[in-house]
Design an enzyme around this catalytic site. Structure first.
Site, PDB file in Angstrom:
ATOM      1  N   LYS A 147       0.742  -1.238   0.134  1.00 57.71           N
ATOM      2  CA  LYS A 147      -0.112  -0.012  -0.015  1.00 57.71           C
ATOM      3  C   LYS A 147       0.937   1.163  -0.010  1.00 57.71           C
ATOM      4  CE  LYS A 147      -3.805  -0.272   2.606  1.00 57.71           C
ATOM      5  NZ  LYS A 147      -4.572  -0.308   3.784  1.00 57.71           N
ATOM      6  N   GLU A 164     -18.281  -7.620  11.196  1.00 53.88           N
ATOM      7  CA  GLU A 164     -19.136  -6.799  12.074  1.00 53.88           C
ATOM      8  C   GLU A 164     -20.127  -7.798  12.654  1.00 53.88           C
ATOM      9  OE1 GLU A 164     -17.842  -3.954   9.047  1.00 53.88           O
ATOM     10  OE2 GLU A 164     -18.376  -5.936   8.805  1.00 53.88           O
ATOM     11  N   ARG A 166     -24.722  -4.004   8.997  1.00 53.98           N
ATOM     12  CA  ARG A 166     -24.457  -5.402   8.472  1.00 53.98           C
ATOM     13  C   ARG A 166     -24.513  -6.285   9.695  1.00 53.98           C
ATOM     14  NH1 ARG A 166     -19.063  -5.202   5.171  1.00 53.98           N
ATOM     15  NH2 ARG A 166     -20.180  -6.541   3.853  1.00 53.98           N
TER      16      ARG A 166
END
Length: 631
Positions: free
Chosen positions: A282, A358, A386
């Protein structure tokens, strides 16, 4: 003229020389750094996606072949290569390009949802649709190692592995750790072998023939297959994928475009589901991002960032942690964004990062509560959607003392429809026993967080806005659990929910200037509805509720229902976010567009009062003349 200026679409990439492609990659990184530094957005992930995106568009034929990106915040390079380079300077600006894929922008975009771990399910369904329709099209799904921590991704992989003839290529963008890719002729040969259809036929033939010899054949096949697999395990970490029955290519250096393109071309030719494992960094190619220890410039952070709602929460939770050794915290791969990093640093054994999961986070919190602890679950408001079932039936049903802290509630703005936290207060209204707090300022974040953590027999929720925390607004009185902020008369009761309390005070000033007496109340706890709030409503001529949540089923609707149940007939008008997906823009601009500003609301309230007064005069006139009202 730069190379990027010559790219009108993916087809142009296939005519370029190696030298031009290298120059294009360099130009793209320059554009990313310059633009995102100005507009804000996700810089690190896109710097790491340059070569992968080039390889994807050269190996496949978008939009005939469909490219699906998990979360979608790493599609800036894709936008630059699909005819949007000239508009790229408008990224995340009102009326400009979205920070995520957008069907309205380009035929090359199909999935707009920015919630993680979903790309494989989309791809599974899309590839099956093309197969049933007899269309010779490939589907390419890109998912990060972070996205693979979500259970939904593994549910999809379980189904994809069983569909042997799907033209589906999965790219796993692995940037979560430093990794040395396997290189050399033998590794390249084994990669080619695994995706060669002839290899599958030979393996099946060996199994068939050896299987005819009892006692010897089947064991021999297992030995041969085990040797083959063992050799590959030495060279490539493909085991868990091939155990599912998925073909694996890699690991491939995701910053080597030629290697990526070669791997994708071979995967495309296989004719069934294939995983291509790309190892990337990244922020690659930009030293400042590569060296950023927090998140490699995952999102560009403003300099001299003002004190925000998240900062207030983060500091107070640490203080609570010192006083309450039973308090623990859970995050779903959002340690820094939700403000839990400070707690993690102070209490490393009391923080649990479960990844992008989640549902698991919420039910795990229920287990922690059952074990005698008090969990604090930090989520973005939009991500609570979610895990609603888990909140309802795993936490609330069992009366577990779990505190949910919802960051980025209400209108968040720049990130568009999927990130606005406009659903939570509607969803939470239906949960029995749940208590919901909406602080209006920093002082109330501290106050209400401490009150929430005292509740040990029901879920509690604290939700606040994105960005700079509002100046404190002191109460002049308290009625029940409600703070009274303004009291000049009983014409209008303005109920300001959370961050809209400041807007309610603004509206009050404008109404007062027009001669109306106003009371402004902040309920603090908006669920359940405070009985004293109902009493106050009965003493006013009009009631107005203002919230930064969808109007359908929100706090205004709950207050209206409570008034009806109590027999209070005071007219009520509820203001909130319309139930529609909002375009990206700054928060203030979005609020202006939907009418949630002091000026706009004051005008609407005055019109409401005038209409009611006009109806009353008309009704009196009709009664006096012997006609039924409204005839």
């Amino acid at each position: 003229m730069g190379v990027l200026e010559t790219v009108g679409g993916p087809a142009d990439l296939k005519r370029m020389t190696e030298s031009q492609l290298r120059e294009l990659a360099s130009e793209i990184r320059d554009v990313l750094v310059e633009t995102v530094s100005r507009t804000g957005g996700h810089l690190g992930p896109n710097l790491g996606m340059v070569e992968i995106t080039l390889a994807m568009h050269r190996a496949f034929d978008s939009p005939r072949d469909r490219l699906i990106y998990d979360t979608g915040h790493q599609t800036y390079v894709h936008k630059l290569l699909t005819g949007r380079a000239a508009e790229f300077g408008s990224l995340r600006q009102e009326g400009g390009l979205s920070g995520y894929p957008s069907q309205a922008e380009s035929e090359h975009d199909i999935v707009e949802n920015s919630h993680a771990s979903t790309s494989l399910s989309y791809a599974d369904g899309l590839a099956k649709a093309y197969r049933l329709r007899g269309e010779d099209r490939h589907v390419v799904a890109l998912i990060g190692d972070g996205g693979l921590t979500g259970g939904m991704a593994w549910e999809a992989l379980n189904n994809i592995a069983a569909a042997k003839d799907l033209k589906l290529v999965i790219i796993v963008n692995d940037n979560g750790r430093s990794y040395s890719p396997t290189v050399g002729g033998l590794a390249t040969h084994l990669t080619s072998l695994r995706v060669n259809p002839r290899y599958e036929k030979i393996l099946d033939l060996v199994k068939k023939n050896l299987g005819r010899t009892p006692y010897v054949g089947p064991p021999m096949y297992e030995v041969l297959h085990g040797v083959k697999k063992g050799l590959k395990d030495v060279l490539a970490p493909q085991g868990m994928f091939e155990d599912l029955g998925l073909k694996y290519v890699g690991p491939v250096d995701g910053h080597d475009r030629e290697a990526m393109e070669d791997a994708l071309t071979k995967a495309k030719a296989f004719g069934g589901p294939v995983i291509v494992h790309a190892v990337t960094q990244k922020g690659f190619g930009y030293a400042a991002a590569e060296q950023d220890e927090e998140d490699n410039f995952h999102q560009v952070r403003p300099k001299n960032k003002p004190r925000g709602w998240t900062d207030v929460f983060a500091e107070e939770l640490v203080q609570i942690g010192h006083r309450r050794p039973d308090v623990v915290a859970i995050t779903a791969a959002m340690l820094h964004p939700t403000g839990l990093a400070a707690f993690a640093q102070e209490f490393p054994d009391r923080i649990f990062d479960v990844g992008i999961a989640e549902q698991h986070a919420v039910t795990s919190a229920a287990g922690l509560a059952m074990g005698g602890l008090h969990p604090v679950v930090g989520l973005y408001a939009t991500f609570l959607n979610r895990a609603f079932d888990q909140l309802l039936l795993d936490v609330a049903l069992h009366k577990c003392g779990v505190t949910f802290v919802l960051d980025r509630a209400g209108v968040t703005g720049d990130d568009g429809a999927s990130h606005n936290g406009m659903w939570d207060m509607s969803l939470l209204q239906v949960v029995p026993g749940l208590r919901l707090a909406a602080p209006r300022d920093g002082a109330r974040v501290i106050e209400l967080l401490n009150e929430a953590i005292q509740v040990d027999d029901a879920p509690t929720v604290l939700r606040y806005a994105k960005g700079e925390v509002f100046p404190d607004i002191d109460a002049i009185d308290r009625v029940g659990g409600c703070d009274v902020l303004v009291r000049t008369g009983t014409d209008v009761l303005l109920i300001g929910i959370g961050s809209m309390a400041a807007t309610a005070v603004d509206v009050a000033g404008r109404l007062q200037a027009q001669g109306f007496g106003v009371t402004v109340v902040d309920p603090r706890w908006v669920k359940p509805v405070d009985p004293k709030l109902i009493e106050l409503a009965g003493k006013h001529k009009f009631v107005v509720t203002i919230e930064d949540n969808g109007r359908a089923g929100g706090c205004g609707a709950a207050i209206s229902q409570a008034l009806r149940d109590a027999g209070v007939t005071t007219p009520v008008r509820d203001f909130g976010i319309p139930q529609e997906f909002l375009e990206h823009a700054k928060r203030d601009a979005v609020l202006q567009q939907i009418g949630l500003t002091g000026q706009g609301l004051a005008r609407d309230v005055i019109e409401m009062i005038a209409k009611h007064q006009g109806d009353a005069i008309s009704s009196e006139s009709d009664t006096a003349s012997g006609r039924p009202g409204g005839a």
